[in-house]
Design a protein around this motif. Sequence first.
Motif, short mmCIF file in Angstrom:
data_model
loop_
_atom_site.label_atom_id
_atom_site.label_comp_id
_atom_site.label_asym_id
_atom_site.label_seq_id
_atom_site.Cartn_x
_atom_site.Cartn_y
_atom_site.Cartn_z
N ILE A 146 0.83 -1.21 0.00
CA ILE A 146 0.00 0.00 0.00
C ILE A 146 0.87 1.26 0.00
CG2 ILE A 146 -1.66 1.35 1.33
CD1 ILE A 146 -2.87 -1.27 2.30
N THR A 147 1.86 1.29 0.89
CA THR A 147 2.74 2.47 0.96
C THR A 147 3.54 2.63 -0.33
OG1 THR A 147 2.92 2.31 3.37
CG2 THR A 147 4.65 3.52 2.22
N LYS A 165 10.18 6.84 -10.96
CA LYS A 165 9.28 5.71 -10.74
C LYS A 165 9.98 4.39 -11.07
CE LYS A 165 4.84 8.03 -11.61
NZ LYS A 165 3.60 8.02 -12.42
N ALA A 181 2.60 6.89 -6.79
CA ALA A 181 1.61 7.88 -7.22
C ALA A 181 2.11 9.30 -6.98
CB ALA A 181 0.29 7.65 -6.48
N GLN A 182 2.96 9.49 -5.97
CA GLN A 182 3.50 10.81 -5.67
C GLN A 182 4.57 11.24 -6.67
OE1 GLN A 182 4.03 9.74 -1.18
NE2 GLN A 182 4.32 11.95 -1.36
N LYS A 226 2.69 1.75 -3.35
CA LYS A 226 1.81 2.27 -4.40
C LYS A 226 1.56 3.76 -4.21
CE LYS A 226 -0.65 -2.04 -5.41
NZ LYS A 226 -1.96 -2.76 -5.36
N GLU A 227 1.43 4.20 -2.97
CA GLU A 227 1.24 5.62 -2.68
C GLU A 227 2.48 6.43 -3.08
OE1 GLU A 227 0.25 5.79 1.42
OE2 GLU A 227 -1.87 5.26 1.12
N HIS A 228 3.65 5.87 -2.80
CA HIS A 228 4.89 6.56 -3.18
C HIS A 228 4.99 6.72 -4.69
CE1 HIS A 228 7.18 5.45 0.77
NE2 HIS A 228 6.33 6.45 0.93
#
Length: 254
Positions: free
Chosen positions: A221-222, A236, A228-229, A224-226
């Motif tokens: 989860i973390t 990426k 996205a940032q 994927k959030e990174h």
Amino acid sequence: MITVNIIGAGNVAYHLYRALSLSPEVKVLQVTARDQRKLEDFVNPELINTDFSKIKDCDVHLICVSDSAIAEIAKAMFGLNGLVVHTSGATSINLLHQLKRYGVFYPLQTFSKQRDVSFSEIPICIEAEQKNDLALLKILALKISNDVREITSAQRKTLHLSAIFVNNFTNHLLHLGNEIVKQNNLDFNILKPLLKETVMKLEDMPPFEAQTGPARRGDQITMKEHLAQLSEENQKKIYTELSESIQKTYGKEL
């Protein structure tokens, strides 16, 4: 007294000149480079030489140039008395095999002219074909460093490869981290205590045990959030590949 010549005007030449000049048991006779202007900033004017045909005889000639230029410089050393050594981490000793006496004097460190270093703590890796020459290099290295090691060309190439990972690649990641905080109006200095602790941990544990973070924990989860940032595709890609490498390393524990 050991007499030394330095060939080159880059970072390694600069720092070796400074370190050797401070030793009362070493005398730098000459510093040679094609561009005199590059030497004027740090070399005693009396020692500057730009004519390779006028290199003086001495005990040890230190070739401190880029890897691609070593062979060409070595040709200018034919006929000189003294031991000729290069200071490259990635170049075999055999590149100098046409010389009468040759070896390697490799300080394992990253050098920039803008920053002083303590040579006493820098490992110096030495190699020579003849026992007497190896002994001479050890004596010279001990004049400026407390860590002198006899290392073969194959071992030195391995060390150089590892150094690319721990230094050059790490520094590039720091650059990317700096870019990310700058893009969001944050100060990179806030990360420096974290960086210092990352390095200091290695005094007490191997890198494998020191690893932390979402990839180490398998926190999808973390991660994927990174991703996205991140707005740049290169960032990426690097984040993804490094995270995947970490997960493969600790896969059995996740």
